[in-house]
Write a protein that holds these residues in place. Structure first.
Motif, PDB file in Angstrom:
ATOM      1  N   ASP A  85     -75.516 104.371  21.096  1.00 10.43           N
ATOM      2  CA  ASP A  85     -74.967 105.462  21.900  1.00 10.43           C
ATOM      3  C   ASP A  85     -75.236 106.839  21.307  1.00 10.43           C
ATOM      4  N   LEU A  86     -75.317 106.918  19.994  1.00 10.54           N
ATOM      5  CA  LEU A  86     -75.421 108.247  19.384  1.00 10.54           C
ATOM      6  C   LEU A  86     -76.615 108.410  18.451  1.00 10.54           C
ATOM      7  N   MET A 126     -65.721 114.326  16.932  1.00 10.53           N
ATOM      8  CA  MET A 126     -65.941 113.422  18.061  1.00 10.53           C
ATOM      9  C   MET A 126     -65.243 113.886  19.333  1.00 10.53           C
ATOM     10  N   GLU A 138     -65.599 116.595  20.579  1.00 11.69           N
ATOM     11  CA  GLU A 138     -66.539 117.441  21.310  1.00 11.69           C
ATOM     12  C   GLU A 138     -67.638 116.637  21.976  1.00 11.69           C
ATOM     13  N   LEU A 139     -67.535 115.332  21.937  1.00 13.00           N
ATOM     14  CA  LEU A 139     -68.579 114.493  22.511  1.00 13.00           C
ATOM     15  C   LEU A 139     -68.691 114.713  24.003  1.00 13.00           C
ATOM     16  N   THR A 140     -69.904 114.993  24.455  1.00 14.32           N
ATOM     17  CA  THR A 140     -70.088 115.193  25.888  1.00 14.32           C
ATOM     18  C   THR A 140     -71.151 114.281  26.472  1.00 14.32           C
ATOM     19  N   GLU A 141     -72.034 113.777  25.631  1.00 14.49           N
ATOM     20  CA  GLU A 141     -73.043 112.872  26.174  1.00 14.49           C
ATOM     21  C   GLU A 141     -73.439 111.828  25.142  1.00 14.49           C
ATOM     22  N   VAL A 142     -73.954 110.703  25.649  1.00 14.53           N
ATOM     23  CA  VAL A 142     -74.421 109.637  24.777  1.00 14.53           C
ATOM     24  C   VAL A 142     -75.849 109.277  25.174  1.00 14.53           C
ATOM     25  N   THR A 154     -78.534 106.722  26.402  1.00 17.67           N
ATOM     26  CA  THR A 154     -78.419 105.529  27.247  1.00 17.67           C
ATOM     27  C   THR A 154     -79.650 104.630  27.178  1.00 17.67           C
ATOM     28  N   SER A 163     -76.462 110.255  29.122  1.00 20.92           N
ATOM     29  CA  SER A 163     -75.474 110.009  30.170  1.00 20.92           C
ATOM     30  C   SER A 163     -75.309 111.226  31.063  1.00 20.92           C
ATOM     31  N   GLU A 204     -70.774 112.968  37.515  1.00 17.99           N
ATOM     32  CA  GLU A 204     -71.254 112.720  36.158  1.00 17.99           C
ATOM     33  C   GLU A 204     -71.636 111.277  35.940  1.00 17.99           C
ATOM     34  N   SER A 224     -75.720 109.620  35.250  1.00 18.14           N
ATOM     35  CA  SER A 224     -76.047 108.986  33.972  1.00 18.14           C
ATOM     36  C   SER A 224     -77.266 108.084  34.157  1.00 18.14           C
TER      37      SER A 224
END
Lengths: 448, 183
Positions: free
Chosen positions: A198-199, A223, A225-229, A231, A248, A284, A288
């Protein structure tokens, strides 16, 4: 390959085979989680939720029936991954096979990489069709002979035996991912491969298991502040320094490993501005990207999000060159699809051998093909009802308006439990493998 | 007309929020552990629903004023999120997440939203992190926490303690952002 036009305009698809149990009651372990042809198309591998890999081999074309391409029969079955337990986090690690990727063949044996959420394994699949016979100290069944009865010496010789296919794990690449692995991709140098969670994305050498290089890390310092991963990720088919990863948020980043060791700064960012008219609670989620695949030529890449397939020219970052709607009629149903979890389904997509047609799955065991040249699309169904040998698949249609024509299916009648997430196209011929929940369908082009 | 639409949107937003919370809750006991991607998407939906809920409530209050397109509010909110420092972020979410489950109880009891409105208007700095009495009563749309208590949950509760949130607090009072780092 496909006919002169190269498109679904010419091609009619016939049922060829179906693998898996007929039972409607699906055991969770039998759910197919990945499908992949090898580079020649002779072998077809599937992975399932129970951690097993089943490999099918195509029979050589028989001279009696030149019209029919060879059937795929079981070649090897093995348990690739077992359930594990992470004691530190008190978490079970699923044995489900997330991805299988074949290595190009270098010798008699076949190699593939299979991965679950945390561990990647390199498997060697080899054939044994001879065995040594005529030992001096052992009988043929293995029992030791009485030494006194040995009066003469002989040299053991190899004699033919029934073909045995053995799978052995040659490398185990473990402990490199904190998050769940979603992709693996073999580099065109055939020496390295990447694995993405994911990261983070890690680069491995196929021979080295105790080390990997982290090449992308999008984990924020905080973490919260996580907004996207991440994919999906894939290496370019012929540029060994280039890879892409999707997010995502619906963006794709292309990275060049020559630029720096850590490829956090992308070389290109592919992003299409969102259509403000389509904004909803679920914008959103549906933007993704669930899969990204380079074309065989390496000129284009394809992305799949919940409702569409997009083809991008690698030279143009601002918008895709082609967009195909897979099941636009679902846009008004997003709320129900959110409630029944279907909106989280991760559909894959694939190219045909000459990059003229792309394919992806949908619900109700429908799958879609889009011919890029002819600008045509077709919806087909994988079902037991259409499973007569060599019966031609009839195009299906979902009625979107009020009036439902004969043979059309209304959106409300679609079975959302029957989903086709995984499909694969033979690299050279018009043979496709389509996975329903627990069955694998093989369709071939109708040859006259 | 706009008041009815705003109310429908309000009801819808609340429903989606409830569905999202139960999904987040259920994902904790899923095999393989919390899925980061899924948790992130759920929290994004919850954020949108929360924003729309608040904006539709505001337009309900300002009767006669045309209700603003709720989508714009959520999109601008969504974009701002990565930029500001995280500390204030959890507070409003804590605030609203607390508000939401109490809503149904309040409207049932008093048939008006005055009490919850006050909570909305509280500035984040005044918002106490301490759990209030009402919040402890599990809302009816949530599964009972007690029934599902197992060793995984005890560990989760311990993690909460370290975040200075009272142990045993219901899931709804959790910061949305806190859910993800707990993974």
């Amino acid at each position: 390959m496909a006919g002169p036009g190269g498109g679904s305009n010419d091609v009619q698809w016939c049922f060829s085979q179906v693998k898996g149990s007929i039972d409607d009651d699906v055991a969770e372990a039998d759910i197919i989680s990945t499908v992949e042809f090898n580079h020649s198309g002779e072998l077809l591998a599937t992975g399932d939720k129970g951690g097993r890999v089943v490999i099918f081999q195509q029979e050589p074309e028989s001279k009696n029936q030149p019209q029919c391409r060879g059937e795929y029969n079981v070649y090897s079955t093995f348990q690739s991954h077992e359930p594990e337990f992470d004691y530190l986090k008190s978490l079970e690690i699923e044995e489900k096979i997330n991805k299988i990727r074949w290595l190009p063949q270098k010798n008699a044996a076949q190699f593939l990489l299979s991965t679950n959420d945390k561990t990647i394994k390199l498997w060697k699949i080899s054939e044994r069709d001879k065995r040594p016979e005529g030992y001096n100290l052992k009988e043929e069944d293995g029992r030791y002979r009485d030494p006194n009865s040995v009066t003469a010496l002989r040299v053991p010789v190899f004699r033919p035996m029934d073909l045995m296919v053995e799978a052995s794990p040659r490398r185990v690449f473990a402990n490199a991912h904190t998050y769940h692995i979603n992709s693996i991709s073999v580099n065109s140098d055939y020496e390295t491969y990447l694995s993405a969670d994911d990261l983070r994305i890690n680069l491995w050498h196929l021979e080295i298991t105790d080390r990997s290089f982290n090449i992308v890390d999008i984990k924020p310092a905080n973490m919260e502040e996580l907004t996207e991963v991440i994919t999906a990720a894939e290496f370019h088919p012929n540029q060994c320094n280039t890879f892409v990863y999707s997010s995502s948020k619906g963006t794709i980043r292309m990275c060049d490993m020559r630029a720096s060791a850590l490829c956090d700064k992308h070389a290109k960012l592919f992003e299409e501005p969102e259509d403000p008219n389509n904004r909803s609670f679920f914008s959103e989620i549906i933007s993704s990207i669930s899969d990204v695949k380079f074309s065989h030529s390496g000129r284009y890449m394809m992305t799949r999000d919940y409702l569409s397939v997009k083809i991008w020219d690698l030279n143009m970052e601002t918008r895709p060159v082609e967009t195909y709607q897979v099941h636009e009629y679902l846009r008004s149903k997003l709320c129900s699809l959110y409630e029944n979890d279907c909106i989280f389904d991760k559909f894959e997509c694939c190219w045909n051998g000459n990059d003229s047609v792309v394919m992806t799955g949908s619900y109700n065991n429908f799958f879609r093909m889009f011919d890029r040249g002819y600008r045509q699309d077709v919806t087909l169904e994988a079902s037991r009802e259409n499973s007569k040998p060599r019966s031609v698949l009839k195009p299906r249609k979902v009625s979107t308006g009020g009036k439902r024509k004969k043979d059309e299916i209304s959106v409300d009648s679609l079975d959302f439990n029957k989903k086709i997430l995984h499909t694969a196209w033979h690299p050279l011929d018009n043979i496709i493998a389509v996975a329903t929940t627990n069955n694998l369908y093989i369709f071939q082009e109708k040859l006259n | 007309m706009s008041a009815t639409t705003a109310m429908e949107v309000n009801v819808e937003a609340r429903r989606i929020l409830a569905v999202s919370i139960s999904k987040l809750y259920a994902s904790r006991t899923q095999r393989g552990g919390l899925r980061l991607h899924r948790s992130l998407l759920l929290s994004l939906v919850m954020r949108s629903a929360r924003d729309i809920y608040h904006s539709s409530r505001e337009s309900e209050v300002l009767t006669g004023a045309p209700s603003e397109e709720p989508m714009d509010t959520s999109s601008s909110q969504g974009e701002q999120t990565p930029q500001p420092e995280p500390q204030p972020e959890p507070q409003p979410i804590l605030n609203s997440a607390e508000v939401t489950p109490e809503e149904p109880e309040n409207t049932e009891d008093e048939c008006e939203g005055e009490i919850t409105e006050d909570k909305e208007n509280l500035s984040p700095s005044r918002q106490s992190r301490k759990r209030r009495g009402k919040a402890s009563a599990a809302p009816d749309f949530l599964p009972s926490k007690r029934a599902r208590l197992e060793h995984g949950e005890e560990r989760y509760a311990a993690a909460l303690g370290s975040c200075r949130v009272g142990a045993g607090e219901s899931l709804t009072t959790l910061s949305l952002n806190r859910v993800i780092p707990a993974f």
